[in-house]
Design a protein around this motif. Sequence first.
Motif, PDB file in Angstrom:
ATOM      1  N   ARG A   1       0.836  -1.207   0.000  1.00 30.82           N
ATOM      2  CA  ARG A   1       0.000   0.000   0.000  1.00 30.82           C
ATOM      3  C   ARG A   1       0.872   1.258   0.000  1.00 30.82           C
ATOM      4  NH1 ARG A   1      -4.304  -0.277  -1.819  1.00 30.82           N
ATOM      5  NH2 ARG A   1      -5.019  -2.406  -1.719  1.00 30.82           N
TER       6      ARG A   1
ATOM      7  N   SER B   1       1.120   4.119  -2.781  1.00 25.20           N
ATOM      8  CA  SER B   1       0.760   5.514  -2.491  1.00 25.20           C
ATOM      9  C   SER B   1       1.920   6.463  -2.782  1.00 25.20           C
ATOM     10  CB  SER B   1       0.327   5.662  -1.038  1.00 25.20           C
ATOM     11  OG  SER B   1       1.446   5.848  -0.203  1.00 25.20           O
TER      12      SER B   1
ATOM     13  N   GLU C   1      -0.414   7.542   2.292  1.00 23.76           N
ATOM     14  CA  GLU C   1      -0.464   6.430   3.232  1.00 23.76           C
ATOM     15  C   GLU C   1       0.828   6.326   4.030  1.00 23.76           C
ATOM     16  OE1 GLU C   1      -2.190   2.822   2.292  1.00 23.76           O
ATOM     17  OE2 GLU C   1      -3.549   3.569   0.775  1.00 23.76           O
TER      18      GLU C   1
ATOM     19  N   GLN D   1       0.590   8.838   6.736  1.00 27.49           N
ATOM     20  CA  GLN D   1      -0.356   8.404   7.760  1.00 27.49           C
ATOM     21  C   GLN D   1       0.288   7.375   8.672  1.00 27.49           C
ATOM     22  OE1 GLN D   1      -3.720   6.962   5.576  1.00 27.49           O
ATOM     23  NE2 GLN D   1      -4.475   9.014   5.073  1.00 27.49           N
TER      24      GLN D   1
ATOM     25  N   SER E   1      -8.247  -0.232   0.083  1.00 28.14           N
ATOM     26  CA  SER E   1      -7.802  -0.683   1.403  1.00 28.14           C
ATOM     27  C   SER E   1      -8.787  -1.661   2.027  1.00 28.14           C
ATOM     28  CB  SER E   1      -7.614   0.516   2.325  1.00 28.14           C
ATOM     29  OG  SER E   1      -6.267   0.592   2.705  1.00 28.14           O
TER      30      SER E   1
ATOM     31  N   LEU F   1      -5.448   4.982   7.553  1.00 28.27           N
ATOM     32  CA  LEU F   1      -4.770   3.885   8.241  1.00 28.27           C
ATOM     33  C   LEU F   1      -5.217   3.828   9.694  1.00 28.27           C
ATOM     34  CD1 LEU F   1      -2.607   1.676   8.380  1.00 28.27           C
ATOM     35  CD2 LEU F   1      -0.951   3.467   8.928  1.00 28.27           C
TER      36      LEU F   1
END
Lengths: 242, 242
Positions: A95, A99, A106, A109, B83, B173
């Motif tokens: 992921r 990103s 992500e 984050q 996701s 997330l």
Amino acid sequence: MPSSNIVPPARFSAQARLRALQSDIMELILDRELEPGDALPTENELCIALGVGRNTLRESLKVLQALGVIEIRHGFGMFVAPSNFEALADGLIFRARLSLRHHGLEALQLVDVRQALESGLIGSSMDLITAEQLAGIEESVVRMEELAAAGESFVDADSDFHSRLFEPLNNELLLNLLGVFWKVYRRIHTETGAGAEDLAAVAALHRNVYTAVAAGDKARAAQELTRHFDGIRRRISDAVAE
Amino acid sequence: MPSSNIVPPARFSAQARLRALQSDIMELILDRELEPGDALPTENELCIALGVGRNTLRESLKVLQALGVIEIRHGFGMFVAPSNFEALADGLIFRARLSLRHHGLEALQLVDVRQALESGLIGSSMDLITAEQLAGIEESVVRMEELAAAGESFVDADSDFHSRLFEPLNNELLLNLLGVFWKVYRRIHTETGAGAEDLAAVAALHRNVYTAVAAGDKARAAQELTRHFDGIRRRISDAVAE
DNA sequence: CGGTAGCGGATGTCCCATGTCCCCTGAGCG
DNA sequence: CGCTCAGGGGACATGGGACATCCGCTACCG
């Protein structure tokens, strides 16, 4: 119309069936009160017990292995596994890399979450820390400084430092989560080149954290950690911008 | 010694090969710059491209599906997925249930982590919150109070409350992780009976959190959250002791 | 012109054959 | 008597094929 066919048993979607199968296996483990390390029935026995073919079963089994629920040892058997978050790491790494192609959202984050965990728990950890563990932390710092002086990267020592920092909490879940974040970060790190970082400065940041922890100054420790994370955030932003 | 055998291709452990295969698939997605929603090659094409049998490939594919990396639609194709943390939740639920048989250690660790996240990030979230979002939070509280008065359980409203609390951070997330923790907690909740809880008291605790957030008092908000978690911890301990 | 049945393609399930690996056992040796 | 190591057997790994099931699209029929 299957007349004598015993098994047209309530066809749901394929996806639901697979999930149900995984649940069944986990229920079976719980029902038989198996502990981590105990052996599961063989594949063939499970096929019969759960009424599915070997391939279908194996697909579920592999998923459970990836989830860290069971451990499969080639040629010997299957066992209830101790904790294992490897797979989660792989998923998150994917992921994050995906990103990074865009805005690194992500990845940023992830740093936020890690920061909340580390800054939020450093205080509790400092309440429980022993002199021995403190010495271990300093050892990591020294190793980082040596490597920095030699101009070598020190990802391992860095990871070690953060692990030791929260070892006193004795919280495996936390250590696993942080381990996952580290793995993701390390991947991003190599992915984005990141060669231009100032090793000595990073080492110094860690030295500062250590000093605050050793002095028992919780607020300062949390603050120093925050500065560390600000640096990481900046590096990710730079990498995406380029 | 395979003389004409073209493919004795560097036999590693079976586990390593499967992991490598998963990585290869992810690399392939990244190399072709596929975005979430894009279609992957068919199973047969992947078999050829990666040089493995369909069964082996499918096992990896199922793992990636469980990890939320890809989405498989029966009879249509495979796609890069948005996701999805379902799998992680299942794994953690299993671990938590397993640990409840003993001392509930993992369940308590999970609460610790959740507390660190929520208490640690409530301040940042309050910096960004809008009046509209604040109203949404109060709405959740009101719903909880109504349900409490009616003597009904309100797990959904509770979950809603916590989601809204961190919505302003815009961190998917984090929301996913918290969602996972909620799912695990909900499972534990039903597992341990837990019927004896004081609904009105729980609702009141949430009302306190809301009040502190509305007043902009970060320290008090974090403190009220901590009290909430203390209650959860106590309930888990009780359930294990019994 | 619209609804529907059929078609093609893709995944789902299963079986079988063969390869590979690991633990356990027992014979041989020091 | 104890240790070491080669062999056996059990269990998982892999690959290929056959058939079932499902989905979306299209061409036929009313």
